[in-house]
Design a protein around this motif. Structure first.
Motif, PDB file in Angstrom:
ATOM      1  N   SER A   1      35.640  49.376  39.689  1.00  0.00           N
ATOM      2  CA  SER A   1      37.081  49.549  39.852  1.00  0.00           C
ATOM      3  C   SER A   1      37.456  49.398  41.323  1.00  0.00           C
ATOM      4  O   SER A   1      36.775  49.919  42.212  1.00  0.00           O
ATOM      5  CB  SER A   1      37.500  50.928  39.349  1.00  0.00           C
ATOM      6  N   ILE A   2      38.530  48.691  41.571  1.00  0.00           N
ATOM      7  CA  ILE A   2      38.956  48.478  42.957  1.00  0.00           C
ATOM      8  C   ILE A   2      39.495  49.777  43.554  1.00  0.00           C
ATOM      9  O   ILE A   2      39.295  50.044  44.742  1.00  0.00           O
ATOM     10  CB  ILE A   2      39.996  47.352  43.022  1.00  0.00           C
ATOM     11  N   LEU A   3      40.141  50.594  42.764  1.00  0.00           N
ATOM     12  CA  LEU A   3      40.644  51.873  43.268  1.00  0.00           C
ATOM     13  C   LEU A   3      39.495  52.789  43.689  1.00  0.00           C
ATOM     14  O   LEU A   3      39.569  53.439  44.739  1.00  0.00           O
ATOM     15  CB  LEU A   3      41.504  52.555  42.207  1.00  0.00           C
TER      16      LEU A   3
ATOM     17  N   ASN B   1      44.736  45.183  47.078  1.00  0.00           N
ATOM     18  CA  ASN B   1      44.684  45.624  45.685  1.00  0.00           C
ATOM     19  C   ASN B   1      46.015  45.374  44.987  1.00  0.00           C
ATOM     20  O   ASN B   1      46.045  44.972  43.822  1.00  0.00           O
ATOM     21  CB  ASN B   1      44.303  47.099  45.613  1.00  0.00           C
ATOM     22  N   TYR B   2      47.103  45.600  45.678  1.00  0.00           N
ATOM     23  CA  TYR B   2      48.433  45.376  45.100  1.00  0.00           C
ATOM     24  C   TYR B   2      48.634  43.891  44.762  1.00  0.00           C
ATOM     25  O   TYR B   2      49.084  43.548  43.670  1.00  0.00           O
ATOM     26  CB  TYR B   2      49.501  45.867  46.078  1.00  0.00           C
TER      27      TYR B   2
ATOM     28  N   PHE C   1      46.414  42.935  41.829  1.00  0.00           N
ATOM     29  CA  PHE C   1      46.955  43.386  40.550  1.00  0.00           C
ATOM     30  C   PHE C   1      48.133  42.515  40.116  1.00  0.00           C
ATOM     31  O   PHE C   1      48.287  42.236  38.932  1.00  0.00           O
ATOM     32  CB  PHE C   1      47.388  44.851  40.643  1.00  0.00           C
TER      33      PHE C   1
ATOM     34  N   SER D   1      46.888  41.044  36.807  1.00  0.00           N
ATOM     35  CA  SER D   1      47.356  42.053  35.851  1.00  0.00           C
ATOM     36  C   SER D   1      46.246  42.988  35.397  1.00  0.00           C
ATOM     37  O   SER D   1      46.314  43.555  34.310  1.00  0.00           O
ATOM     38  CB  SER D   1      48.006  41.404  34.625  1.00  0.00           C
ATOM     39  N   THR D   2      45.216  43.131  36.184  1.00  0.00           N
ATOM     40  CA  THR D   2      44.157  44.085  35.886  1.00  0.00           C
ATOM     41  C   THR D   2      43.613  44.648  37.182  1.00  0.00           C
ATOM     42  O   THR D   2      43.735  44.043  38.234  1.00  0.00           O
ATOM     43  CB  THR D   2      43.009  43.441  35.074  1.00  0.00           C
ATOM     44  N   GLU D   3      43.033  45.824  37.049  1.00  0.00           N
ATOM     45  CA  GLU D   3      42.447  46.498  38.213  1.00  0.00           C
ATOM     46  C   GLU D   3      40.936  46.579  38.087  1.00  0.00           C
ATOM     47  O   GLU D   3      40.237  46.816  39.046  1.00  0.00           O
ATOM     48  CB  GLU D   3      43.087  47.891  38.284  1.00  0.00           C
ATOM     49  N   ASP D   4      40.436  46.301  36.892  1.00  0.00           N
ATOM     50  CA  ASP D   4      39.008  46.402  36.606  1.00  0.00           C
ATOM     51  C   ASP D   4      38.355  45.031  36.781  1.00  0.00           C
ATOM     52  O   ASP D   4      38.824  44.034  36.240  1.00  0.00           O
ATOM     53  CB  ASP D   4      38.805  46.901  35.177  1.00  0.00           C
TER      54      ASP D   4
END
Length: 114
Positions: A24-26, A94-95, A98, A102-105
């Protein structure tokens, strides 16, 4: 006190490496924050904890062994600013990532062309 802070530094490094290796990027960004804080604590601990007087005093000059060293404090302050800049930059990346995917994974990515 130094042993407790050394253990905390090791835990922050271990947590940071674990989070950086996640998909995950977060979690990657939180891992960078942990690593930055661990490095700041390591630099601060490398000078030793001196419960002494500040480096600049008025009046009679105390002994140099009792004075706090301002160099590690200045280095940590600079590292905090640099670490904050890196975190803000990765959040901006990251913004945009996304918005484009349309994904963060990272496991959900199928196409590398954006």
């Amino acid at each position: 006190m130094e042993i407790l802070l050394s253990a905390l530094t090791g835990l922050l490094y271990a947590g940071g490496v674990y989070l950086i290796l996640r998909r995950s990027i977060l979690k990657f960004i939180i891992g960078i924050i942990f690593m930055s804080n661990a490095t700041n604590l390591l630099v601060f601990l490398s000078a030793g904890i001196v419960p002494g007087q500040p480096a600049f005093v008025n009046g009679p000059q105390p002994e140099t062994e009792q004075m706090a060293d301002p160099l590690p404090q200045a280095l940590v302050l600079t590292a905090i600013v640099i670490g904050f800049g890196i975190v803000v930059f990765t959040i901006a990346l990251n913004y945009k990532f996304f918005q484009a995917t349309s994904t963060e994974d990272l496991d959900q990515l199928t196409n590398t062309d954006a």
